[in-house]
Enzyme design. Structure first.
Site, PDB file in Angstrom:
ATOM      1  N   HIS A 298      -1.079  -0.685  -0.928  1.00 62.95           N
ATOM      2  CA  HIS A 298      -1.968  -0.258   0.152  1.00 62.95           C
ATOM      3  C   HIS A 298      -2.266  -1.350   1.180  1.00 62.95           C
ATOM      4  O   HIS A 298      -2.619  -1.039   2.308  1.00 62.95           O
ATOM      5  CB  HIS A 298      -3.276   0.302  -0.425  1.00 62.95           C
ATOM      6  CG  HIS A 298      -3.125   1.708  -0.958  1.00 62.95           C
ATOM      7  ND1 HIS A 298      -2.214   2.019  -1.943  1.00 62.95           N
ATOM      8  CD2 HIS A 298      -3.745   2.864  -0.629  1.00 62.95           C
ATOM      9  CE1 HIS A 298      -2.299   3.321  -2.210  1.00 62.95           C
ATOM     10  NE2 HIS A 298      -3.209   3.855  -1.421  1.00 62.95           N
TER      11      HIS A 298
ATOM     12  N   ARG B 140     -10.093  -1.375 -10.810  1.00 56.39           N
ATOM     13  CA  ARG B 140      -9.817  -0.264  -9.873  1.00 56.39           C
ATOM     14  C   ARG B 140      -8.921  -0.712  -8.717  1.00 56.39           C
ATOM     15  O   ARG B 140      -8.248   0.093  -8.080  1.00 56.39           O
ATOM     16  CB  ARG B 140     -11.132   0.342  -9.362  1.00 56.39           C
ATOM     17  CG  ARG B 140     -10.894   1.584  -8.523  1.00 56.39           C
ATOM     18  CD  ARG B 140     -12.127   2.422  -8.294  1.00 56.39           C
ATOM     19  NE  ARG B 140     -11.788   3.560  -7.455  1.00 56.39           N
ATOM     20  CZ  ARG B 140     -12.554   4.621  -7.289  1.00 56.39           C
ATOM     21  NH1 ARG B 140     -13.714   4.699  -7.896  1.00 56.39           N
ATOM     22  NH2 ARG B 140     -12.169   5.602  -6.497  1.00 56.39           N
TER      23      ARG B 140
ATOM     24  N   ASN C 100      -4.827   0.294  -5.608  1.00 54.79           N
ATOM     25  CA  ASN C 100      -4.435  -0.052  -4.234  1.00 54.79           C
ATOM     26  C   ASN C 100      -3.023  -0.625  -4.162  1.00 54.79           C
ATOM     27  O   ASN C 100      -2.645  -1.226  -3.157  1.00 54.79           O
ATOM     28  CB  ASN C 100      -5.425  -1.066  -3.641  1.00 54.79           C
ATOM     29  CG  ASN C 100      -6.815  -0.475  -3.532  1.00 54.79           C
ATOM     30  OD1 ASN C 100      -6.966   0.741  -3.411  1.00 54.79           O
ATOM     31  ND2 ASN C 100      -7.833  -1.312  -3.606  1.00 54.79           N
TER      32      ASN C 100
ATOM     33  N   ARG D 144     -30.461  11.531   1.615  1.00 55.75           N
ATOM     34  CA  ARG D 144     -30.201  10.624   0.470  1.00 55.75           C
ATOM     35  C   ARG D 144     -29.383  11.259  -0.652  1.00 55.75           C
ATOM     36  O   ARG D 144     -29.395  10.804  -1.788  1.00 55.75           O
ATOM     37  CB  ARG D 144     -31.501  10.062  -0.093  1.00 55.75           C
ATOM     38  CG  ARG D 144     -32.233   9.211   0.916  1.00 55.75           C
ATOM     39  CD  ARG D 144     -33.366   8.444   0.284  1.00 55.75           C
ATOM     40  NE  ARG D 144     -33.960   7.563   1.271  1.00 55.75           N
ATOM     41  CZ  ARG D 144     -34.827   7.962   2.186  1.00 55.75           C
ATOM     42  NH1 ARG D 144     -35.206   9.219   2.219  1.00 55.75           N
ATOM     43  NH2 ARG D 144     -35.301   7.119   3.066  1.00 55.75           N
TER      44      ARG D 144
ATOM     45  N   HIS E 201      -1.811  -0.014   4.803  1.00 57.38           N
ATOM     46  CA  HIS E 201      -2.876   0.058   5.814  1.00 57.38           C
ATOM     47  C   HIS E 201      -2.462  -0.703   7.079  1.00 57.38           C
ATOM     48  O   HIS E 201      -2.760  -0.275   8.187  1.00 57.38           O
ATOM     49  CB  HIS E 201      -4.191  -0.496   5.263  1.00 57.38           C
ATOM     50  CG  HIS E 201      -4.842   0.445   4.276  1.00 57.38           C
ATOM     51  ND1 HIS E 201      -5.844   0.062   3.428  1.00 57.38           N
ATOM     52  CD2 HIS E 201      -4.619   1.754   3.996  1.00 57.38           C
ATOM     53  CE1 HIS E 201      -6.217   1.098   2.673  1.00 57.38           C
ATOM     54  NE2 HIS E 201      -5.471   2.133   3.003  1.00 57.38           N
TER      55      HIS E 201
ATOM     56  N   GLU F  76       1.729   8.701  -4.013  1.00 56.14           N
ATOM     57  CA  GLU F  76       0.611   8.295  -4.879  1.00 56.14           C
ATOM     58  C   GLU F  76       0.916   8.616  -6.347  1.00 56.14           C
ATOM     59  O   GLU F  76       0.427   7.945  -7.247  1.00 56.14           O
ATOM     60  CB  GLU F  76      -0.692   8.977  -4.438  1.00 56.14           C
ATOM     61  CG  GLU F  76      -1.153   8.612  -3.018  1.00 56.14           C
ATOM     62  CD  GLU F  76      -1.783   7.208  -2.885  1.00 56.14           C
ATOM     63  OE1 GLU F  76      -1.900   6.500  -3.899  1.00 56.14           O
ATOM     64  OE2 GLU F  76      -2.129   6.841  -1.746  1.00 56.14           O
TER      65      GLU F  76
ATOM     66  N   HIS G 250       0.005   8.362   5.565  1.00 59.37           N
ATOM     67  CA  HIS G 250      -0.469   7.422   4.542  1.00 59.37           C
ATOM     68  C   HIS G 250       0.525   7.280   3.372  1.00 59.37           C
ATOM     69  O   HIS G 250       0.872   6.163   2.971  1.00 59.37           O
ATOM     70  CB  HIS G 250      -1.851   7.869   4.045  1.00 59.37           C
ATOM     71  CG  HIS G 250      -2.415   6.980   2.987  1.00 59.37           C
ATOM     72  ND1 HIS G 250      -2.749   5.656   3.230  1.00 59.37           N
ATOM     73  CD2 HIS G 250      -2.674   7.189   1.661  1.00 59.37           C
ATOM     74  CE1 HIS G 250      -3.200   5.109   2.115  1.00 59.37           C
ATOM     75  NE2 HIS G 250      -3.159   6.018   1.142  1.00 59.37           N
TER      76      HIS G 250
ATOM     77  N   LYS H 242     -14.884   7.902  -4.265  1.00 56.68           N
ATOM     78  CA  LYS H 242     -14.960   7.114  -3.033  1.00 56.68           C
ATOM     79  C   LYS H 242     -14.994   8.075  -1.860  1.00 56.68           C
ATOM     80  O   LYS H 242     -14.106   8.923  -1.720  1.00 56.68           O
ATOM     81  CB  LYS H 242     -13.711   6.234  -2.880  1.00 56.68           C
ATOM     82  CG  LYS H 242     -13.783   4.905  -3.561  1.00 56.68           C
ATOM     83  CD  LYS H 242     -12.589   4.084  -3.088  1.00 56.68           C
ATOM     84  CE  LYS H 242     -12.423   2.801  -3.854  1.00 56.68           C
ATOM     85  NZ  LYS H 242     -11.186   2.089  -3.456  1.00 56.68           N
TER      86      LYS H 242
ATOM     87  N   GLU I 245     -15.148  -0.505  -8.413  1.00 55.67           N
ATOM     88  CA  GLU I 245     -14.091  -1.433  -7.969  1.00 55.67           C
ATOM     89  C   GLU I 245     -14.517  -2.893  -7.959  1.00 55.67           C
ATOM     90  O   GLU I 245     -14.488  -3.565  -6.935  1.00 55.67           O
ATOM     91  CB  GLU I 245     -13.545  -1.023  -6.585  1.00 55.67           C
ATOM     92  CG  GLU I 245     -12.207  -1.695  -6.304  1.00 55.67           C
ATOM     93  CD  GLU I 245     -11.481  -1.146  -5.080  1.00 55.67           C
ATOM     94  OE1 GLU I 245     -11.331   0.075  -4.965  1.00 55.67           O
ATOM     95  OE2 GLU I 245     -11.078  -1.976  -4.255  1.00 55.67           O
TER      96      GLU I 245
ATOM     97  N   LYS J 271      -5.672   7.696 -12.832  1.00 53.11           N
ATOM     98  CA  LYS J 271      -6.809   7.329 -11.981  1.00 53.11           C
ATOM     99  C   LYS J 271      -8.128   7.446 -12.756  1.00 53.11           C
ATOM    100  O   LYS J 271      -8.989   6.561 -12.689  1.00 53.11           O
ATOM    101  CB  LYS J 271      -6.828   8.200 -10.725  1.00 53.11           C
ATOM    102  CG  LYS J 271      -7.967   7.817  -9.798  1.00 53.11           C
ATOM    103  CD  LYS J 271      -7.718   8.121  -8.362  1.00 53.11           C
ATOM    104  CE  LYS J 271      -8.825   7.503  -7.525  1.00 53.11           C
ATOM    105  NZ  LYS J 271      -8.688   7.734  -6.103  1.00 53.11           N
TER     106      LYS J 271
HETATM  107  N1  GLY Z   1      -7.597   5.336  -3.560  1.00 55.69           N
HETATM  108  C1  GLY Z   1      -7.989   4.233  -4.335  1.00 55.69           C
HETATM  109  C2  GLY Z   1      -9.238   4.433  -5.102  1.00 55.69           C
HETATM  110  O1  GLY Z   1      -9.771   5.529  -5.151  1.00 55.69           O
HETATM  111  O2  GLY Z   1      -9.730   3.503  -5.664  1.00 55.69           O
END
Ligand code: GLY
Length: 352
Positions: A247, A240, A244, A120, A251, A184, A262, A142, A236, A226
């Site tokens: 993206h 947030r 993207n 956990r 993707h 990025e 990427h 993330k 998000e 960021k």
């Molecule tokens: N790579 C996008 C984010 O971290 O929200």
């Protein structure tokens, strides 16, 4: 500003910038690898890394207990995660330990996911060794893995205690990988930092690679974009999504073809969405041309290796597409963007 940023000069470390994300994650930027022993808690530390890092920094790794994973996007699976869990169990790892991910985005995504789910949750930190990892993947909490060809379908929001972004580590990156990270950085400029975008317009690929101070400033600016967004919307639920930009198509490209990494796919995805933004009347032709020109200048392909039809089919099949609608990020200028919920059919019609 929500984030805390300071530039600190210490006798041990020439220059570093420190940012804070989500109040509990500290990001160190500059020539800061030497900070590692001071940041690690006095606890048993287990490093998760890959063979590329082992080759480059074998003597550093020798100081720790470490687990190596394979390289490439295909290792970002629950299978890899379970293998690490079993190694942890065998080695008697528990919550009193500390997990350190050393590597690029794939390593840190997996290390963060393992650390935040095993028993956990165990505290963890990262040394991000790629430009893409330093400006995006390693920052913001993330963590996760892919399921079949669905990217990042399983994961957690869990912040690393610290992230070391030592720009000196980027000197040995292959050119293609360095360029991938720049996509990025350009994205960060487009969504929220006009000055960063303009600075990129004035500089060159070689200058960024060779000038450590310039690179540190560039990484700092991209991480600030960021950090600022994550500080306002960690989970998000809204803003947030701006991170993207490009993206959705990226993707889809990555799902249908292995021709692009990427960052390269993000470059093409951003160009596609910029053209859609022009057609929707929210971005001027002039700004779209600046975006394309900047990607071109840094040596990116600007044309998708995948047909429009295949890309829109892939987007439609994406598990994250809720019904017919998707959240799409539209650039509205240099340094600004908006999130719009649109019908996929509407987007497909524009792209066609
Ligand atoms: N790579 C996008 C984010 O971290 O929200």
């Amino acid at each position: 500003m929500n984030y805390f940023c300071s530039t600190i000069i210490t006798p041990q470390v020439e220059m570093m910038h420190k940012l804070q994300v989500a109040e509990r994650s500290e990001i160190y930027i500059g020539e800061v690898a030497e900070l590692l022993p001071r940041l690690l808690p006095e606890r048993r530390t287990i490093v998760i890394t890959d063979a590329n890092i082992d080759r480059r920094y074998h003597s550093l790794l020798q100081q720790y207990e470490y687990i190596m994973i394979g390289t490439g996007e295909t290792v970002k699976t629950m299978h890899t995660v379970e293998t690490i869990y079993r190694k942890f169990i065998e080695a008697g790892i528990d919550r009193s330990c500390f997990i350190l991910g050393i590597g690029g985005g794939i390593v840190t995504d997996i290390a963060g996911f393992v650390a935040s789910t095993y028993m956990r949750g165990i505290d963890f930190g990262f040394v991000s060794t790629t430009l893409l990892g330093q400006v995006d993947a390693g920052i913001g909490g993330k963590n996760g893995v892919n399921v079949d060809r669905y990217k990042n379908m399983v994961g957690t929001f869990s912040q690393p205690k610290f992230v070391i972004c030592d720009v000196g580590l980027l000197r040995t990156l292959p050119e293609r990988e360095f360029r991938a990270g720049l996509a990025e950085v350009i994205k960060a400029g487009i969504i929220a930092d006009k000055r960063l975008f303009e600075m990129l317009e004035r500089t060159t690929f070689d200058a960024l690679r060779d000038d450590t101070e310039l690179l540190a400033k560039t990484v700092l600016a991209a991480v600030k974009v960021k950090a600022d967004i994550v500080n306002r919307d960690e989970k998000e639920t809204g803003e947030r999504r701006k991170l993207n930009l490009g993206h959705t198509f990226a993707h889809a490209i990555e799902k249908c073809s292995s021709a692009m990494n990427h960052g390269e796919a993000v470059a093409v995805g951003t160009i596609i969405i910029s053209r859609i933004a022009v057609k929707l009347g929210v971005l001027t032709e002039k700004d779209a041309a600046r975006i394309v020109a900047l990607f071109e200048k840094f040596g990116f392909e600007t044309i998708s290796p995948v047909t429009t039809r295949r890309m829109t089919n892939a987007i439609a099949k994406d598990k994250k597409t809720s019904g017919e609608f998707i959240h799409i990020v539209l650039p509205t200028g240099i340094g600004s963007c908006e999130v719009k919920r649109m019908r996929l059919s509407e987007i497909a019609a524009i792209v066609e």
